[in-house]
Design an enzyme around this catalytic site. Structure first.
Site, short mmCIF file in Angstrom:
data_model
loop_
_atom_site.label_atom_id
_atom_site.label_comp_id
_atom_site.label_asym_id
_atom_site.label_seq_id
_atom_site.Cartn_x
_atom_site.Cartn_y
_atom_site.Cartn_z
N ARG A 1 0.84 -1.19 0.00
CA ARG A 1 0.00 0.00 0.00
C ARG A 1 0.88 1.24 0.00
O ARG A 1 2.00 1.23 0.51
CB ARG A 1 -0.90 0.02 1.24
CG ARG A 1 -2.03 -1.00 1.20
CD ARG A 1 -2.99 -0.81 2.36
NE ARG A 1 -2.43 -1.19 3.64
CZ ARG A 1 -2.00 -0.33 4.55
NH1 ARG A 1 -2.08 0.97 4.35
NH2 ARG A 1 -1.50 -0.76 5.69
N SER B 1 -0.35 -3.23 12.16
CA SER B 1 0.22 -4.34 11.40
C SER B 1 1.43 -4.90 12.14
O SER B 1 2.03 -4.23 12.99
CB SER B 1 0.60 -3.90 10.00
OG SER B 1 1.58 -2.90 10.08
N ALA B 2 1.75 -6.17 11.84
CA ALA B 2 2.88 -6.89 12.46
C ALA B 2 2.66 -7.19 13.93
O ALA B 2 3.60 -7.30 14.71
CB ALA B 2 4.20 -6.14 12.26
N CYS B 3 1.40 -7.29 14.34
CA CYS B 3 1.10 -7.66 15.73
C CYS B 3 0.35 -9.00 15.81
O CYS B 3 -0.13 -9.37 16.88
CB CYS B 3 0.28 -6.58 16.41
SG CYS B 3 1.20 -5.05 16.70
N GLY B 4 0.19 -9.70 14.68
CA GLY B 4 -0.37 -11.06 14.73
C GLY B 4 -1.88 -11.14 14.74
O GLY B 4 -2.46 -11.97 15.43
N LYS B 5 -2.55 -10.28 13.94
CA LYS B 5 -4.01 -10.30 13.92
C LYS B 5 -4.57 -11.61 13.37
O LYS B 5 -5.48 -12.20 13.93
CB LYS B 5 -4.51 -9.14 13.06
CG LYS B 5 -5.52 -8.30 13.78
CD LYS B 5 -5.60 -6.91 13.22
CE LYS B 5 -6.79 -6.78 12.30
NZ LYS B 5 -6.54 -5.94 11.15
N THR B 6 -3.99 -12.05 12.24
CA THR B 6 -4.49 -13.29 11.64
C THR B 6 -4.22 -14.47 12.59
O THR B 6 -5.05 -15.37 12.72
CB THR B 6 -3.86 -13.52 10.25
OG1 THR B 6 -4.12 -12.36 9.45
CG2 THR B 6 -4.45 -14.73 9.55
N ASN B 7 -3.08 -14.43 13.29
CA ASN B 7 -2.78 -15.52 14.23
C ASN B 7 -3.79 -15.55 15.37
O ASN B 7 -4.25 -16.62 15.77
CB ASN B 7 -1.37 -15.36 14.81
CG ASN B 7 -0.30 -15.61 13.77
OD1 ASN B 7 -0.57 -16.14 12.69
ND2 ASN B 7 0.92 -15.22 14.07
N ARG C 1 1.80 -12.30 -0.39
CA ARG C 1 0.45 -12.55 0.14
C ARG C 1 -0.18 -13.84 -0.39
O ARG C 1 0.16 -14.30 -1.48
CB ARG C 1 -0.47 -11.39 -0.28
CG ARG C 1 -0.06 -10.03 0.25
CD ARG C 1 -0.52 -9.87 1.66
NE ARG C 1 -0.05 -8.62 2.24
CZ ARG C 1 -0.73 -7.96 3.19
NH1 ARG C 1 -1.88 -8.41 3.63
NH2 ARG C 1 -0.23 -6.87 3.73
N ASP D 1 -9.54 -9.22 9.59
CA ASP D 1 -9.02 -7.88 9.27
C ASP D 1 -10.02 -6.75 9.49
O ASP D 1 -9.63 -5.69 9.93
CB ASP D 1 -8.52 -7.87 7.82
CG ASP D 1 -7.62 -6.68 7.50
OD1 ASP D 1 -6.81 -6.31 8.37
OD2 ASP D 1 -7.72 -6.12 6.40
N HIS E 1 -10.87 -1.73 11.83
CA HIS E 1 -9.77 -2.60 11.39
C HIS E 1 -9.59 -3.68 12.46
O HIS E 1 -8.60 -3.68 13.20
CB HIS E 1 -8.51 -1.73 11.25
CG HIS E 1 -7.35 -2.38 10.56
ND1 HIS E 1 -6.06 -1.95 10.71
CD2 HIS E 1 -7.28 -3.44 9.73
CE1 HIS E 1 -5.25 -2.69 9.98
NE2 HIS E 1 -5.96 -3.61 9.39
N TYR F 1 -1.10 -3.87 -7.10
CA TYR F 1 -0.91 -4.57 -5.83
C TYR F 1 -2.23 -4.60 -5.05
O TYR F 1 -2.93 -3.58 -4.93
CB TYR F 1 0.18 -3.88 -4.98
CG TYR F 1 0.13 -4.38 -3.56
CD1 TYR F 1 0.64 -5.64 -3.25
CD2 TYR F 1 -0.50 -3.66 -2.56
CE1 TYR F 1 0.52 -6.15 -1.96
CE2 TYR F 1 -0.62 -4.15 -1.27
CZ TYR F 1 -0.10 -5.40 -0.98
OH TYR F 1 -0.23 -5.91 0.29
N ASN G 1 6.28 -8.75 2.11
CA ASN G 1 4.83 -8.46 2.07
C ASN G 1 4.13 -9.33 1.02
O ASN G 1 3.10 -8.94 0.49
CB ASN G 1 4.58 -6.97 1.81
CG ASN G 1 3.13 -6.57 2.03
OD1 ASN G 1 2.46 -7.09 2.92
ND2 ASN G 1 2.63 -5.66 1.21
N LYS H 1 -9.50 -2.23 1.85
CA LYS H 1 -9.16 -1.05 2.65
C LYS H 1 -9.93 0.17 2.16
O LYS H 1 -10.38 1.00 2.96
CB LYS H 1 -7.66 -0.79 2.59
CG LYS H 1 -6.81 -1.95 3.05
CD LYS H 1 -7.04 -2.29 4.49
CE LYS H 1 -6.04 -3.32 4.98
NZ LYS H 1 -6.32 -3.75 6.35
N ASP I 1 -1.30 -19.46 23.61
CA ASP I 1 -1.42 -19.12 25.03
C ASP I 1 -2.17 -17.81 25.25
O ASP I 1 -2.56 -17.50 26.38
CB ASP I 1 -0.04 -19.11 25.69
CG ASP I 1 0.50 -20.53 25.85
OD1 ASP I 1 -0.23 -21.37 26.41
OD2 ASP I 1 1.62 -20.81 25.37
N ASN I 2 -2.37 -17.04 24.20
CA ASN I 2 -3.18 -15.83 24.34
C ASN I 2 -4.61 -16.18 24.77
O ASN I 2 -5.35 -15.32 25.26
CB ASN I 2 -3.18 -15.01 23.05
CG ASN I 2 -1.79 -14.43 22.77
OD1 ASN I 2 -1.01 -14.23 23.70
ND2 ASN I 2 -1.49 -14.16 21.51
#
Ligand code: OXD
Ligand code: MN
Length: 605
Positions: free
Chosen positions: A76, A256-262, A382, A285, A234, A205, A380, A214, A509-510
């Site tokens: 983006r 971003s980069a905090c593990g949302k999908t996980n 995908r 998302d 979001h 992209y 990045n 988005k 463990d979250n």
């Protein structure tokens, strides 16, 4: 053949055809025959054609395709993304702004005749289950088959999307995309929220060209939500099914980069599984949320697939996400394993293919290439995967009414200051906590490590209007919901010790933190009242099975509220409100300043 009699759709398509002058116009009905024919066309293109898509090993990855974008077009482009409201104030300090007329005057020559020699595809799509009271219709015009095939995964695409529009409604989002020459100097991602319109040019992209995501579902939808009394956020949406069969739904916003999908696809620790806990994914998302008939807040995931970052996804980190990608998936900018015509990316496993094609298209020896510091897959890169592939997809995924939300979580990546979890005192304080979301930069990004970036509600790049008015809208929603409002929490999976080691195991463990959050919502566990919010009492975060790792001393560190650090935090928030928002035209609600004052007073007590 046009797939609708809606006069507004037809008039707008005519106007855009007159502007872009395609050789041919094809309406996308969503049928298998049509999609198969487009796939055949795009895979038959010669090597080297920038539009080329490749069929992957159809035994190992049935229905899967591969594509590479140009190296200048892999993410983006926030500095070329605009919100064109009639006044600059309406767009506010977090957006680039230009007057709508001025922007159109600049872009119209770029669109004029841009589709000569090309086909325009007219894509009708629904964000949200078709017929849902929370769903909305979009139409995207594009000259890219890649966009058509991705939109087919990410949205409910095709003739059915028009079903509820009728002949005269104007309530649809107009998206015009042309990849043009993919010229980065002429790349623009532009939103006209007052006209429900998006113009995107010179990119191919995903985040810039899959206009349902988005552009519509966050930037335009946040603007619509403010005017219509709902919220576009979001946020992931997940359901935790308890042993008694009851499911609690939670949304969570992270930069971003905090593990949302996980987190969305979390697998509970063994002990929880034995007890009968299950986690279901509704979305990874975006959440659209609106009060339901019973006065509670209901959420749908407007999307129909996952546009996930591939590197780092593996059997350990997120087996559910990996499973999503095993069929009918489009891979973009990952590496090819030429040994069996499959895909590879960093951290997929420890065996990079020897006969590899790296993401820019060069044939390389994978292990040697990596040893020399190269990335086989773009960081990045995908996967675009259908939600229905997800082993833990929620049975409520297609429920037109959405799911009732019990808790909203904010979070960021913070080495110190922010405890593992705390609960806001009320909705207004929770809104303050959302406004204060920030994350520290990691070594993965360019620039200094550990620099704090403010990202309110993890929405900074996606709020389609003035951030101050957006916060005011949050406060209004809280008033409307009253005592039926979800409880608001903050989490931090990334606390570190003095040596820079993470002290919370994270991932599955979250679940232990979600467990406490759910108990707080149910009122079955007490908490300690601190200056910053309610914190878990000693022993109330279940550490069964991880006692060796998370000792009582570590738990004390995870839950510490350090007066000096928090005094600095509050001072930084005051600076942020004043200098970055208010001084630049953001109308910060008084109630949020009052929250700052309250926390400060409590810290000093
Ligand atoms: C995304 C993002 O791609 O947030 O989801 O950038
Ligand atoms: Mn996102």
């Amino acid at each position: 053949m046009a797939l609708t009699n809606n006069k507004n759709v037809l008039a707008w398509v005519d106007e855009m055809v007159a502007l872009t002058k395609p050789d041919k116009v094809v309406w996308i009905d969503g049928s298998k025959e049509q999609l198969d024919a487009l796939t055949a066309e795009v895979t038959a293109l010669p090597d080297g054609d920038p539009n080329k898509m490749y069929e992957l090993n159809q035994e190992k990855l049935p229905g899967c395709l591969y594509h590479r974008t140009l190296p200048n077009d892999v993410a983006r482009v926030e500095d070329r993304t605009f919100i064109c409201t009639s006044t600059k104030e309406a767009a506010g300090p977090t957006n680039n702004w230009m007057a709508p007329d001025e922007m159109k005057a600049m872009l119209t020559p770029l669109y004029d005749g841009v589709m000569k020699g090309r086909t325009m595809y007219v894509i009708p799509y629904s964000m949200g289950p078709i017929g849902s009271p929370l769903a909305k219709v979009g139409v995207e015009l594009t000259d890219s088959i890649y966009v058509v095939l991705n939109m087919n995964i990410m949205t409910r695409m095709g003739a059915a999307a028009f079903e509820n529009l009728g002949d005269t409604s104007d309530d649809f989002v107009r998206g015009l995309h042309s990849k043009a020459d993919v010229d980065p100097e002429k790349r623009y991602i532009v939103h006209f929220p007052e006209e429900n319109t998006i113009w995107s040019i010179n990119s191919a992209y995903g985040g810039n060209v899959l206009l349902g995501k988005k552009c519509f579902a966050l930037r335009i939808a946040s603007f619509q939500g403010k005017n219509e009394g709902w919220m576009a956020e979001h946020m992931l949406i997940l359901g935790v099914q308890k042993p008694n069969g009851e499911t609690k739904y939670i949304t969570a916003a992270f930069p971003s980069a905090c593990g949302k999908t996980n987190l969305a696809m979390l697998i509970p620790p063994e002990g929880y599984q034995k007890d009968g806990y299950k986690v279901f994914t509704v979305g990874d998302d975006i959440a659209w949320m609106k009060p339901g008939k019973d006065g509670r807040l209901y959420a749908i995931n407007p999307e129909n697939g996952f546009f996930g970052v591939a590197p780092g996804t593996n059997e350990k980190s997120n087996p559910n996400a990996l499973a999503c990608t095993r069929k009918n998936t489009i891979f973009t900018n990952v590496a090819l394993n030429n040994e069996d015509n499959t895909v590879w990316w960093e951290k997929l496993d420890k065996n990079p293919p020897v006969d590899a094609t790296e993401w820019k298209g060069a044939k390389v020896n994978g292990p040697e290439f990596i040893a020399e510091g190269g990335n086989l897959a773009h960081p990045n890169s995908r996967f675009t995967a259908p939600a229905e592939n997800c082993p833990c997809i929620s049975p409520e995924f297609n429920n037109p009414e959405g799911v009732p939300i019990d808790a909203i979580i904010f979070g960021g990546r913070r080495a110190s200051t922010t405890p593992l979890v705390y609960q806001s005192f009320d909705w207004t304080h929770g809104t303050y906590i959302g406004s204060a979301v920030s994350s520290e930069t990691t070594a993965a990004a360019t620039g200094a490590v550990g620099v704090l970036r403010h990202d309110p509600m993890a929405m900074k790049p996606f709020i389609g209007y003035n951030v101050g008015d957006y916060w005011a809208h949050w406060l209004e929603m809280g008033e409307k919901l009253g005592d039926k409002a979800p409880k608001i929490f903050n989490v931090n999976w990334f606390k570190q010790d003095e040596n820079g080691n993470f002290i919370w195991p994270g991932f599955g463990d979250n679940m232990r933190v979600l467990d406490w959050i759910i108990k707080r919502c149910e009122g079955t566990v007490d908490a300690d009242e601190t200056a910053i919010g309610y914190l878990p009492k000693k022993g109330d975060i279940n550490v069964e099975g991880i006692e060796d790792e998370v000792t009582p001393e570590i738990m004390d560190k995870l839950l510490a509220v350090d007066k000096d650090l928090w005094t600095k935090e509050i001072a930084e928030m005051r600076r942020y409100y004043n200098d970055d928002i208010a001084a630049k035209g953001g109308n910060i609600p008084e109630a949020l300043y009052a929250e700052l004052d309250k926390i400060e007073a409590k810290l000093n007590k």
